[in-house]
Design a protein around this motif. Sequence first.
Motif, short mmCIF file in Angstrom:
data_model
loop_
_atom_site.label_atom_id
_atom_site.label_comp_id
_atom_site.label_asym_id
_atom_site.label_seq_id
_atom_site.Cartn_x
_atom_site.Cartn_y
_atom_site.Cartn_z
N UNK A 137 1.01 -0.98 -0.16
CA UNK A 137 0.11 -0.02 -0.07
C UNK A 137 0.90 1.43 -0.02
N UNK A 138 2.25 1.32 -0.18
CA UNK A 138 3.23 2.22 -0.33
C UNK A 138 3.48 2.74 0.93
N UNK A 139 3.35 1.88 1.87
CA UNK A 139 3.84 2.00 3.34
C UNK A 139 5.10 1.20 3.59
N UNK A 140 6.33 1.84 3.65
CA UNK A 140 7.46 1.18 3.62
C UNK A 140 7.68 0.58 4.80
N UNK A 141 7.28 1.02 6.07
CA UNK A 141 7.49 0.69 7.31
C UNK A 141 6.54 -0.34 7.93
N UNK A 142 5.57 -0.84 7.11
CA UNK A 142 4.52 -1.48 7.71
C UNK A 142 4.72 -2.99 7.85
N UNK A 143 4.23 -3.55 8.89
CA UNK A 143 4.51 -4.83 9.29
C UNK A 143 3.48 -5.70 8.50
N UNK A 144 3.56 -7.11 8.37
CA UNK A 144 2.80 -7.97 7.62
C UNK A 144 1.42 -8.08 8.54
N UNK A 145 1.98 -7.89 9.87
CA UNK A 145 0.71 -8.09 10.87
C UNK A 145 -0.32 -6.77 10.45
N UNK A 146 0.34 -5.69 10.58
CA UNK A 146 -0.49 -4.34 10.38
C UNK A 146 -1.23 -4.39 8.96
N UNK A 147 -0.43 -4.90 8.12
CA UNK A 147 -1.20 -4.92 6.67
C UNK A 147 -2.28 -5.84 6.69
N UNK A 148 -1.94 -6.81 7.41
CA UNK A 148 -3.40 -7.98 7.47
C UNK A 148 -4.50 -7.36 8.26
N UNK A 149 -4.24 -6.61 9.38
CA UNK A 149 -5.12 -5.99 10.19
C UNK A 149 -5.93 -4.95 9.36
N UNK A 150 -5.32 -4.30 8.53
CA UNK A 150 -5.85 -3.11 7.45
C UNK A 150 -6.66 -3.96 6.70
N UNK A 151 -6.20 -5.01 6.09
CA UNK A 151 -7.14 -5.78 5.15
C UNK A 151 -8.35 -6.16 5.81
N UNK A 152 -8.23 -6.58 6.93
CA UNK A 152 -9.50 -7.20 7.71
C UNK A 152 -10.41 -6.10 7.91
N UNK A 153 -9.73 -4.91 8.43
CA UNK A 153 -10.76 -3.99 8.77
C UNK A 153 -11.59 -3.14 7.62
N UNK A 154 -10.81 -3.16 6.21
CA UNK A 154 -11.41 -2.77 5.02
C UNK A 154 -12.55 -3.84 4.42
N UNK A 155 -12.18 -5.25 4.57
CA UNK A 155 -13.14 -6.17 4.49
C UNK A 155 -14.28 -6.08 5.28
N UNK A 156 -14.16 -5.93 6.53
CA UNK A 156 -15.27 -5.99 7.37
C UNK A 156 -16.23 -4.80 7.33
N UNK A 157 -15.41 -3.78 6.56
CA UNK A 157 -16.36 -2.52 6.44
C UNK A 157 -17.23 -2.76 5.18
N UNK A 158 -17.11 -3.91 4.52
CA UNK A 158 -17.48 -4.12 3.15
C UNK A 158 -18.22 -5.46 3.02
N UNK A 159 -18.84 -5.61 4.30
CA UNK A 159 -19.89 -6.79 4.19
C UNK A 159 -18.93 -8.25 4.79
N UNK A 160 -17.84 -8.05 5.08
CA UNK A 160 -17.15 -9.38 5.59
C UNK A 160 -17.13 -9.40 7.16
N UNK A 161 -16.62 -10.66 7.27
CA UNK A 161 -16.58 -10.76 8.98
C UNK A 161 -15.46 -11.80 9.10
N UNK A 162 -14.24 -11.18 8.77
CA UNK A 162 -12.85 -11.65 8.91
C UNK A 162 -12.42 -11.55 10.51
N UNK A 163 -11.63 -12.44 10.77
CA UNK A 163 -11.10 -12.28 12.35
C UNK A 163 -9.93 -11.67 12.28
#
Length: 172
Positions: A137-163
């Motif tokens: 996402x263009x963020x050089x210092x992001x960890x994989x964990x943070x990236x995964x969290x961001x994906x979960x956040x966006x998915x869950x704001x779009x009808x998903x229910x990821x953990x």
Amino acid sequence: MSATDSHEHESPIKTPQQLIVVIVLSFVVPIIGIILIAQLVLGGMHGASDSSSAQEALAQRIKPVAEVSISEGGGAASGPRTGDQIVKAACAACHATGAANAPKIGDNAAWGKLIGRGLNDLLASAIKGKGAMPAKGGVADITDFELARAIVTMANQSGGSLKEPAAPKASK
Ligand code: HEC
């Protein structure tokens, strides 16, 4: 008496040193006054007397669109950022608007397809980047964990229910 009186009406400047002091002061005092007034006016223009926050606000306004930095305010030192923080700071630039055909947050159909592929697949794809989507996402210092969290956040704001993925055990 009259002799001393006449002395009081003479100029108080009696030596060359005093003359120099008076000349210097007559330049310095107005300049200080001008500086003070200028500071007052400039401070008022920014709407805040705190010039560091005014500078921050200015930097915020003129920072390049594509450059994303979310390390302000501690970054790694304050622990992993939440998905919400990452999304707001980094991903929303494209995913809130659907810019460059990014799957838009709230577009349940688009995200439904993505979610069907599983978080690991999306994470791998986000790490690498895809099409107009920059790596991580263009963020050089992001960890994989943070990236995964961001994906979960966006998915869950779009009808998903990821953990939320489990936090890594490392010191981060
Ligand atoms: C510069 C714009 C931009 C930014 C910033 C951005 N994305 Fe994207 N993203 C895109 C675009 C465009 C796509 C669609 C790519 C495609 O399918 O070709 C995409 C697709 C994705 C996908 C699906 C990938 C796939 O395999 O289909 C995920 C997951 C994703 N983004 C997550 C994120 C996360 C998490 C962030 C923030 C850390 C982020 N994106 C920031 C533009 C962006």
